[in-house]
Each structure stands twice: as C-alpha cells, then as structure tokens.
Design a protein around this motif. Sequence first.
Motif, PDB file in Angstrom:
ATOM      1  N   GLY A 121       0.791  -1.222   0.000  1.00 38.57           N
ATOM      2  CA  GLY A 121       0.000   0.000   0.000  1.00 38.57           C
ATOM      3  C   GLY A 121       0.822   1.268   0.000  1.00 38.57           C
ATOM      4  O   GLY A 121       0.354   2.303   0.499  1.00 38.57           O
ATOM      5  N   GLU A 123       1.478   3.556  -2.036  1.00 32.15           N
ATOM      6  CA  GLU A 123       0.995   4.763  -2.695  1.00 32.15           C
ATOM      7  C   GLU A 123      -0.281   5.319  -2.077  1.00 32.15           C
ATOM      8  O   GLU A 123      -0.851   6.284  -2.600  1.00 32.15           O
ATOM      9  N   ASP A 124      -0.755   4.714  -0.988  1.00 30.11           N
ATOM     10  CA  ASP A 124      -1.955   5.193  -0.307  1.00 30.11           C
ATOM     11  C   ASP A 124      -1.566   5.648   1.096  1.00 30.11           C
ATOM     12  O   ASP A 124      -0.964   4.886   1.853  1.00 30.11           O
ATOM     13  N   ARG A 162      -1.234  -1.389  -7.089  1.00 31.90           N
ATOM     14  CA  ARG A 162      -1.015  -0.111  -6.414  1.00 31.90           C
ATOM     15  C   ARG A 162      -1.901   0.994  -7.001  1.00 31.90           C
ATOM     16  O   ARG A 162      -2.065   2.050  -6.392  1.00 31.90           O
ATOM     17  N   ARG A 164      -5.076   2.912  -7.782  1.00 32.81           N
ATOM     18  CA  ARG A 164      -6.383   3.014  -7.127  1.00 32.81           C
ATOM     19  C   ARG A 164      -7.529   2.669  -8.067  1.00 32.81           C
ATOM     20  O   ARG A 164      -8.632   2.331  -7.618  1.00 32.81           O
ATOM     21  N   TRP A 167      -9.299  -0.553  -7.475  1.00 27.55           N
ATOM     22  CA  TRP A 167      -9.944  -0.713  -6.181  1.00 27.55           C
ATOM     23  C   TRP A 167     -11.340  -0.114  -6.178  1.00 27.55           C
ATOM     24  O   TRP A 167     -11.617   0.855  -6.895  1.00 27.55           O
ATOM     25  N   ARG A 171     -11.705   1.742  -1.050  1.00 30.02           N
ATOM     26  CA  ARG A 171     -10.243   1.630  -1.001  1.00 30.02           C
ATOM     27  C   ARG A 171      -9.760   0.410  -0.209  1.00 30.02           C
ATOM     28  O   ARG A 171      -8.562   0.214  -0.061  1.00 30.02           O
ATOM     29  N   ARG A 212      -7.363  16.080  -4.420  1.00 30.36           N
ATOM     30  CA  ARG A 212      -7.019  14.949  -3.570  1.00 30.36           C
ATOM     31  C   ARG A 212      -7.681  15.070  -2.196  1.00 30.36           C
ATOM     32  O   ARG A 212      -8.199  14.104  -1.651  1.00 30.36           O
ATOM     33  N   ASN A 216     -10.406  12.515  -0.499  1.00 32.21           N
ATOM     34  CA  ASN A 216     -10.156  11.917   0.807  1.00 32.21           C
ATOM     35  C   ASN A 216     -11.282  12.230   1.794  1.00 32.21           C
ATOM     36  O   ASN A 216     -11.674  11.371   2.592  1.00 32.21           O
TER      37      ASN A 216
END
Length: 255
Positions: A121, A123-124, A162, A164, A167, A171, A212, A216
Amino acid sequence: MSKRLVVMGDSFTEGVGDDDPAYPNGVRGWADRVAEQLAAHDPDLRYANLAVRGKLMGQVLAEQLEPALDMRPDLVTLYAGGNDLMRPSVDIDALMDDYDKAIGRLIESGATVVVFTGVDGVEDALFRKMRGRVAIYNEHTRVIAARRGALVVDMWAMRQLRDRRMWAPDRLHLNALGHTEVAIAVLDVLGATHELVGTDLGPRATLSPRERRQQNLQWSREHAWPWVRRRLRGESSGDHIMPKRPVLSPVGQSG
C-alpha cells in the motif's frame, strides 16, 4: 486438474468490491473467476467458497478449516489476516503460528494449497502506515509456504494493484479489474490454462492537492467513519452474512 476446489478467507476471497447481482451474496470476485476458468477445462470440478467478509484470522480458521477439510479438497486457497493487520495491537507472530498450523493440516490432507502475500500500500497514505506490518506478514507467509510446500501468489509484487483504479470506492476491496488481476495470478501460479486478460489502464490522471483532499474527505464520510463506528460498536460487516457457496457444487450452481 483438481476436482474439488475450496476457498477460505474474508472479504478478499468472498469477492467484496466486485458487485454483481447474478452471483451469491451479490459479489463475484477472483475466486469465482478462477473456478469458472478451471471448470471450462474440467467440467467435473466442484467448488465451495467459505469466505465471509469482516472475519479475523482466528474466526476464519475456527469457522472454515474443519468444513474445508471435511470436503476432502484437491485444491485449497487460504488468505486471512488482513483484518487483523488493521488493528495496531495485533501480535503478528502469534497470528502466523496459527496460520502455519492450519496450512500444515491442509497440506497433510493431500490438497494443493495456495496462499497470498498482502498488497503493497505504499501509494496510499492510510495503508502506507500498515506497510511494515504487511511486510512482516508476507515474510512469515513465504517462510511457511516454503517449509510446508504451499504455492504463493505474491500480491506485494503486483505493481498494478497499487493503482487506485483497481480498487472499489472504499479503497479496502478490489473492484472487478483488481479481482481479475488476482484471478490471473492464481491461475498462472497453478499453471492452469485460462482466457483471462489483464487491463492496461494507461497513465493515471494527476490530481491537484485540492482534488485529492476532496476525494479523501468524501472517502472518510462514506467509508472510513462507518467502518470506525462498526468497530466501536463491536460489529463486523460479516455478522449477518453466510458463505456464498457453503457446499461443493458445480461451478454454474451456488450450492
């Protein structure tokens, strides 16, 4: 090819994130895809999926190991522990001791056993914090598999996971594209002929810091906080869910 396939685990193996109302529990997933590909070359294949979302490793082993062994499978897949690793107090060494014993029993039954490493994970921002725990879990898994003679699907090495775009919006779970990538990896590890093809998604869009943050915040409202509330109430997403295929049956039937 194997005649009796039994898969064990949690939401990852149940197929959560790959919504499809045509399948039991309303989800498809990598395991169903693997079973369908194997059955295309072996019409006698029987398939059971005992996995239930939200289960901790102890619950997976307590609730699914004996039923799996009772089915005398030729091929078993087992992935558990992802939900445990999300808990900061987890004792990974103790967890993997139990995993080792369960894998040993499955191997001793004569089944071919497939296990998995966890996804990287990096990159998250959220899952980067779990990276060390997942790496320890993965090293235990590799050592156990080498000693016991199990096959390993190395999801840590699957760089495409990796992204997103592989997914679901929560997430936490792979979508149909991600589940297809895992199915391909499982079939390749088995050396099985299949017709599945991965997806080249091309370059990822570059998001501004503002975009971003908005994403989030939306994710926190819609997915993170409901998960936290369930934890605080001692609830699990799988509390009222039954295994999607609790008995061995032809792949075109749900049992």
